[in-house]
Design a protein around this motif. Structure first.
Motif, PDB file in Angstrom:
ATOM      1  N   MET A   1      53.987  23.368  29.673  1.00  0.00           N
ATOM      2  CA  MET A   1      53.685  23.224  28.247  1.00  0.00           C
ATOM      3  C   MET A   1      52.595  24.219  27.862  1.00  0.00           C
ATOM      4  O   MET A   1      51.593  24.361  28.546  1.00  0.00           O
ATOM      5  N   ASP A   2      52.778  24.946  26.733  1.00  0.00           N
ATOM      6  CA  ASP A   2      51.786  25.897  26.249  1.00  0.00           C
ATOM      7  C   ASP A   2      50.734  25.191  25.402  1.00  0.00           C
ATOM      8  O   ASP A   2      51.058  24.486  24.455  1.00  0.00           O
ATOM      9  N   ILE A   3      49.469  25.353  25.768  1.00  0.00           N
ATOM     10  CA  ILE A   3      48.361  24.796  24.999  1.00  0.00           C
ATOM     11  C   ILE A   3      47.478  25.962  24.582  1.00  0.00           C
ATOM     12  O   ILE A   3      46.810  26.586  25.422  1.00  0.00           O
ATOM     13  N   ALA A   4      47.488  26.283  23.294  1.00  0.00           N
ATOM     14  CA  ALA A   4      46.795  27.477  22.807  1.00  0.00           C
ATOM     15  C   ALA A   4      45.304  27.460  23.115  1.00  0.00           C
ATOM     16  O   ALA A   4      44.684  28.501  23.359  1.00  0.00           O
ATOM     17  N   SER A   5      44.690  26.267  23.107  1.00  0.00           N
ATOM     18  CA  SER A   5      43.246  26.169  23.312  1.00  0.00           C
ATOM     19  C   SER A   5      42.838  26.292  24.781  1.00  0.00           C
ATOM     20  O   SER A   5      41.652  26.300  25.096  1.00  0.00           O
ATOM     21  N   LEU A   6      43.804  26.381  25.683  1.00  0.00           N
ATOM     22  CA  LEU A   6      43.529  26.477  27.103  1.00  0.00           C
ATOM     23  C   LEU A   6      42.617  27.673  27.382  1.00  0.00           C
ATOM     24  O   LEU A   6      42.923  28.795  26.986  1.00  0.00           O
ATOM     25  N   ASP A   7      41.471  27.430  28.046  1.00  0.00           N
ATOM     26  CA  ASP A   7      40.541  28.531  28.290  1.00  0.00           C
ATOM     27  C   ASP A   7      40.240  28.737  29.769  1.00  0.00           C
ATOM     28  O   ASP A   7      39.281  29.408  30.127  1.00  0.00           O
ATOM     29  N   MET A   8      41.066  28.154  30.644  1.00  0.00           N
ATOM     30  CA  MET A   8      40.907  28.407  32.076  1.00  0.00           C
ATOM     31  C   MET A   8      42.281  28.371  32.745  1.00  0.00           C
ATOM     32  O   MET A   8      43.086  27.479  32.484  1.00  0.00           O
ATOM     33  N   VAL A   9      42.548  29.379  33.580  1.00  0.00           N
ATOM     34  CA  VAL A   9      43.790  29.452  34.343  1.00  0.00           C
ATOM     35  C   VAL A   9      43.428  29.544  35.817  1.00  0.00           C
ATOM     36  O   VAL A   9      42.561  30.343  36.200  1.00  0.00           O
ATOM     37  N   MET A  10      44.077  28.730  36.647  1.00  0.00           N
ATOM     38  CA  MET A  10      43.858  28.786  38.092  1.00  0.00           C
ATOM     39  C   MET A  10      45.155  29.198  38.777  1.00  0.00           C
ATOM     40  O   MET A  10      46.204  28.593  38.541  1.00  0.00           O
ATOM     41  N   PHE A  11      45.082  30.227  39.613  1.00  0.00           N
ATOM     42  CA  PHE A  11      46.234  30.651  40.392  1.00  0.00           C
ATOM     43  C   PHE A  11      46.216  29.930  41.727  1.00  0.00           C
ATOM     44  O   PHE A  11      45.343  30.176  42.567  1.00  0.00           O
ATOM     45  N   LEU A  12      47.194  29.043  41.919  1.00  0.00           N
ATOM     46  CA  LEU A  12      47.291  28.260  43.147  1.00  0.00           C
ATOM     47  C   LEU A  12      48.596  28.510  43.883  1.00  0.00           C
ATOM     48  O   LEU A  12      48.796  28.002  44.987  1.00  0.00           O
ATOM     49  N   ARG A  13      49.478  29.292  43.245  1.00  0.00           N
ATOM     50  CA  ARG A  13      50.787  29.546  43.841  1.00  0.00           C
ATOM     51  C   ARG A  13      51.038  31.053  43.899  1.00  0.00           C
ATOM     52  O   ARG A  13      50.946  31.726  42.881  1.00  0.00           O
ATOM     53  N   PRO A  14      51.354  31.588  45.073  1.00  0.00           N
ATOM     54  CA  PRO A  14      51.597  33.035  45.167  1.00  0.00           C
ATOM     55  C   PRO A  14      52.918  33.424  44.521  1.00  0.00           C
ATOM     56  O   PRO A  14      53.849  32.615  44.440  1.00  0.00           O
ATOM     57  N   THR A  15      52.999  34.644  44.050  1.00  0.00           N
ATOM     58  CA  THR A  15      54.253  35.168  43.511  1.00  0.00           C
ATOM     59  C   THR A  15      54.385  36.624  43.915  1.00  0.00           C
ATOM     60  O   THR A  15      53.392  37.354  43.971  1.00  0.00           O
ATOM     61  N   GLU A  16      55.613  37.043  44.212  1.00  0.00           N
ATOM     62  CA  GLU A  16      55.875  38.445  44.540  1.00  0.00           C
ATOM     63  C   GLU A  16      56.181  39.251  43.287  1.00  0.00           C
ATOM     64  O   GLU A  16      56.357  40.454  43.351  1.00  0.00           O
ATOM     65  N   SER A  17      56.252  38.594  42.145  1.00  0.00           N
ATOM     66  CA  SER A  17      56.694  39.255  40.921  1.00  0.00           C
ATOM     67  C   SER A  17      55.541  39.523  39.958  1.00  0.00           C
ATOM     68  O   SER A  17      54.872  38.585  39.509  1.00  0.00           O
ATOM     69  N   PRO A  18      55.305  40.797  39.580  1.00  0.00           N
ATOM     70  CA  PRO A  18      54.299  41.091  38.567  1.00  0.00           C
ATOM     71  C   PRO A  18      54.617  40.431  37.228  1.00  0.00           C
ATOM     72  O   PRO A  18      53.723  40.036  36.488  1.00  0.00           O
TER      73      PRO A  18
END
Length: 312
Positions: free
Chosen positions: A1-18
């Motif tokens: 779900m997209d929340i416009a006010s979101l002000d922190m992102v955590m990367f916890l899952r690796p991805t091979e795709s840019p």
């Protein structure tokens, strides 16, 4: 779900795709009242894809060999303002020196599509359906890097063949599949013949004249495929073609050329319109072979009509 006010992102899952990396980062880039910036916490090293952000924000229109970008000349979408710290631009330039070759880009695109399919290895049709348009166009223009020309070779190189597929790959089945994967297709007429052999998964060693007519008509009755008959100007005119005329066209064109250019795989057999070599009798029963055969025929048919549409 997209929340416009979101002000922190955590990367916890690796991805091979840019591209997937940018989509994940984009969750925090939505504009919201009172929001000045987004914090990004990267626990797994996805920051290494960050150098692709300018390229992807530009639409990813440049697909080619290793290159360095002039970040001052990148054109971004309307109403999009991008202001990188000069030290970050220097970092991007250093990362450019390690940028991916087109072969590596295609492999990463494969893994991106695989992620979309929840870890399922994509077929040719699935890879085409989900592949970035610019990368696909590059594949079509550069036969050497085109994975669709030798898809099982491509999968073997990146260790993506299943055990059953490896058995097919290491035997005569691979040679036959590569033949139908690369056979010349100025016209689409070979495909209904191959569909006749495929026979909805119950692969035949030979096809009778009646089976050729049945497969031929089923193929050309579908949608507007009948327009591939050059002297036919309407569907009503096509419907007036007799079975005898259909069979004559099939014998004089695709059947003739499959025997002539089929590397000995397509042969005459008494009582049949066309047969294949007896050495294939065992491998045609293998599910992995059937899956590959169906995928090749479907992809080549789709690509033929896509190419014809583009040319028109």
């Amino acid at each position: 779900m997209d929340i416009a006010s979101l002000d922190m992102v955590m990367f916890l899952r690796p991805t091979e795709s840019p591209t997937v990396f940018l989509q994940q980062l984009g969750r925090g880039l939505r504009i919201s009242k009172g929001k000045e910036y987004v914090n990004v916490l990267d626990f797994i090293g996805n920051y290494e894809k960050a150098g692709r952000a300018p390229f992807l924000l530009n639409g990813g229109a440049c697909v080619g060999e290793r290159t360095a970008y002039d970040y001052s000349e990148i054109e971004y979408p309307d109403d999009c303002i991008v202001d990188f710290d000069m030290r970050l631009i220097d970092l991007f330039r250093e990362m450019d020196k390690k940028s991916l070759s087109i072969k590596e880009r295609i492999q990463q695109e494969y893994y991106r599509v695989k992620e979309l399919l929840d870890g399922k290895s994509p077929t040719r049709m699935e890879l085409f359906t989900n592949m970035d348009d610019h990368i696909y166009e590059y594949c079509m223009k550069h036969s050497k890097e085109n994975p669709f020309k030798r898809y099982m070779d491509f999968l073997y190189e990146i260790h993506e063949l299943s055990d059953e597929e490896l058995l097919v790959y290491n035997g005569i089945g691979k040679e036959f599949l590569q033949l139908i994967e690369t056979t010349d297709m100025q016209k689409v007429y070979k495909m209904p013949i191959l569909y006749g052999f495929y026979n909805d998964g119950n692969v035949r060693m030979a096809v009778t004249e009646d089976e050729v007519i049945e497969s031929w008509k089923r193929f050309f009755n579908r949608g507007t495929n009948w327009k591939d008959f050059p002297q036919v100007t309407s569907y009503e005119e096509y419907r007036r073609i007799t079975d005898k005329q259909h069979l004559s066209k099939a014998k004089s064109m695709p059947i003739k050329f499959l025997k002539a250019s089929g590397k000995g795989f397509f042969i005459d057999k008494d009582g049949y319109a066309l047969g294949i070599r007896d050495e294939l009798a065992d491998v045609i029963k293998v599910d992995a072979f059937k899956k590959q055969m169906k995928d090749i025929i479907e992809y080549r048919t789709m690509e033929y009509y896509r190419r014809r549409y583009v040319e028109k």
